[in-house]
Design a protein around this motif. Structure first.
Motif, mmCIF file in Angstrom:
data_model
loop_
_atom_site.group_PDB
_atom_site.id
_atom_site.type_symbol
_atom_site.label_atom_id
_atom_site.label_comp_id
_atom_site.label_asym_id
_atom_site.label_seq_id
_atom_site.Cartn_x
_atom_site.Cartn_y
_atom_site.Cartn_z
ATOM 1 N N LEU A 193 0.829 -1.201 0.000
ATOM 2 C CA LEU A 193 0.000 0.000 0.000
ATOM 3 C C LEU A 193 0.865 1.254 0.000
ATOM 4 O O LEU A 193 0.592 2.210 -0.743
ATOM 5 N N LYS A 194 1.895 1.229 0.821
ATOM 6 C CA LYS A 194 2.763 2.412 0.885
ATOM 7 C C LYS A 194 3.473 2.637 -0.438
ATOM 8 O O LYS A 194 3.665 3.784 -0.864
ATOM 9 N N CYS A 251 0.472 5.890 6.440
ATOM 10 C CA CYS A 251 0.679 4.459 6.198
ATOM 11 C C CYS A 251 1.642 3.845 7.208
ATOM 12 O O CYS A 251 1.679 2.612 7.370
ATOM 13 N N SER A 252 2.400 4.690 7.873
ATOM 14 C CA SER A 252 3.330 4.172 8.886
ATOM 15 C C SER A 252 2.582 3.452 9.993
ATOM 16 O O SER A 252 3.121 2.545 10.643
ATOM 17 N N ALA A 253 1.315 3.845 10.206
ATOM 18 C CA ALA A 253 0.520 3.185 11.245
ATOM 19 C C ALA A 253 0.206 1.743 10.896
ATOM 20 O O ALA A 253 -0.174 0.962 11.763
ATOM 21 N N ILE A 308 -6.939 4.687 10.180
ATOM 22 C CA ILE A 308 -5.903 3.905 9.488
ATOM 23 C C ILE A 308 -5.496 2.703 10.339
ATOM 24 O O ILE A 308 -5.353 1.568 9.844
ATOM 25 N N VAL A 309 -5.320 2.921 11.634
ATOM 26 C CA VAL A 309 -4.925 1.832 12.525
ATOM 27 C C VAL A 309 -5.984 0.734 12.538
ATOM 28 O O VAL A 309 -5.674 -0.466 12.615
ATOM 29 N N GLN A 310 -7.234 1.123 12.441
ATOM 30 C CA GLN A 310 -8.311 0.142 12.490
ATOM 31 C C GLN A 310 -8.335 -0.769 11.256
ATOM 32 O O GLN A 310 -9.038 -1.776 11.260
ATOM 33 N N LEU A 311 -7.575 -0.429 10.229
ATOM 34 C CA LEU A 311 -7.487 -1.287 9.052
ATOM 35 C C LEU A 311 -6.481 -2.421 9.225
ATOM 36 O O LEU A 311 -6.379 -3.287 8.346
#
Length: 460
Positions: free
Chosen positions: A342-343, A373-375, A443-446
């Protein structure tokens, strides 16, 4: 010329009468004895030429300097005679300029109306064709076909409209310049100079009024067609990103973002080593559309980044691409390894945007998405610290913006309204801070290993 013959004191010259505001002198004009001119005309062929044309009051010397015959003067006393035909032709020409200006105004207005009708018809046809063609494309359709047969139809019509408006503008400017030159054309002789100077005032006024009307009509046409082109381009871009969504849905595979670690030996490449197939197809389509826009709007040899139409289109494409990609990637869950893919894809999208777009807001939105995206990539144990750093960074940025807003309000306003303005700015910055933190949480929840406990703030 020889001196004028003596005049009877009881028969005043018509050029010595003044016009009073109360109408008394006008009555005197009406009751004045005009037999002087008629008698002299019968005797020596004299003509009250200036008076009958209504040029105005002038002295005998001015009339002689102009080459005309003052009242009471005989043609036999004039050296070489006077070109009455030339003078009359000049006056008639000057008087006809007003009618010519009105006719030109009508013709130009009809031409502008017809140009608008043709351009609007072309834009409607292009919009309908683009919408109809885009509905037929699938996720497997070649990028060249989508770009040329879909939004490309709109781009070509918009480019033709822009060029058509430039042509219309040039023709109208040339017409206005020609009318102005005719209204102020220089005279070849003193006769023409005097007659034009006195008789062309109404004609010049008519030409100026016609020019103003035509200029306003051209401005209205430009405004109407600019709105038409903008609306049609927005419709074309909407159709384009409908196809983009279908490409992403058709080519993006779920296991690209959540690969099976147990099958690592079968992987052709490690996640993130190359851009995904969906990303490659979307960027190929974006590049072809942008290149087509450059061809349609930019003159050969010009800088595309300096063309306002291309800049507007590129910034809108960057915005719509960000919305489409964010909505697309939010449909998947990510492992730490899959997040590398993704990143990589987001970095490729961001790289294309940096090449074509000039809007700092769009560039910032892409930077923020890539950073968040780092998360998905870091271990779960490091997430609380990352969330705390994100909050602190957002608070610091909001504080700096609020301080700048307060300083700007103090410098530009000394009234009572500055406090309300600063309060409004503070509220906006607080909302932006909460949005930044909220985006990080989403984002974290993904993550595939997401649990509310991993968002617990670390103790200090």
């Amino acid at each position: 010329p020889p001196p004028p013959p003596p005049r009877s004191p009881s028969l005043p010259s018509p050029f010595t009468l003044s016009r009073g505001e109360d109408g008394e002198n006008g009555a005197a004009d009406a009751g004045a004895d005009t037999s002087y001119d008629d008698d002299k005309a019968a005797e020596g062929g004299s003509i009250s030429y200036i008076r009958r044309l209504g040029i105005g009051i002038a002295t005998d010397e001015e009339i002689l300097d102009a080459g005309l015959i003052p009242p009471g003067w005989s043609m036999r006393n004039m050296k070489g005679g006077v070109g009455f035909v030339s003078s009359a032709r000049t006056v008639a020409r000057a008087a006809a300029l007003g009618a010519t200006a009105a006719a030109e105004q009508s013709l130009v207005e009809v031409a502008l109306s017809e140009a608008q009708r043709l351009m609007e018809s072309a834009m409607r046809t292009a919009a309908d064709t683009c919408e109809r063609q885009s509905a037929r494309f699938t996720g497997q359709s070649p990028a060249a076909d989508v770009a040329s047969g879909g939004v490309g139809v709109v781009l070509r019509a918009a480019g033709a409209t822009v060029q058509g408006m430039a042509t219309v503008r040039g023709h109208v400017a040339a017409q206005l310049a020609a009318s102005a030159n005719r209204a102020v054309a220089g005279a070849e002789t003193k006769v023409q100079e005097y007659a034009m100077g006195k008789q062309s005032e109404a004609a010049a006024a008519a030409a100026a009024a016609a020019a103003e009307t035509i200029s306003k009509a051209l401005v209205r046409l430009e405004s109407t067609m600019a709105a038409n082109v903008t609306a049609t381009l927005h419709g074309g871009l909407a159709a384009l990103f409908y196809v983009v969504a279908r490409i992403l849905h058709a080519l993006q595979k779920k296991n690209e973002f959540n690969p099976n670690d147990g099958e690592m030996d079968t992987w052709v490449s490690f996640p993130g080593q190359e851009q995904s197939q969906a990303c490659r197809a979307v960027l190929a389509l974006m590049s072809k559309v942008h290149a087509m826009a450059v061809v349609c709007f930019v003159a050969t040899g010009s800088d595309p980044m300096k063309d306002p139409n291309v800049r507007m289109l590129a910034n809108d494409m960057a915005r719509r691409l960000h919305v489409s990609v964010v909505a697309h990637v939010g449909r998947f869950s990510y492992s730490m390894i899959g997040a590398l893919q993704l990143k990589r894809d987001l970095g490729e999208y961001q790289g294309w945007v940096r090449l074509v777009a000039s809007s700092e807001r769009q560039l910032a939105s892409w930077r923020s998405s890539v950073e968040m995206c780092s998360a998905l990539v870091i271990p779960a144990a490091a997430l609380p610290g990352l969330l705390a750093e994100t909050r602190e960074a957002a608070e610091q940025a909001a504080g700096e913006r609020e301080a700048a807003a307060v300083a700007a309000a103090a410098a530009t306003s000394r009234g009572g309204g500055s406090a309300a303005s600063v309060a409004h700015q503070s509220q906006r910055f607080a909302e932006a801070e909460e949005k930044t933190v909220g985006d990080m949480v989403r984002i974290v929840q993904l993550r595939t290993d997401y649990h509310p406990a991993i968002l617990t703030k670390p103790r200090r």
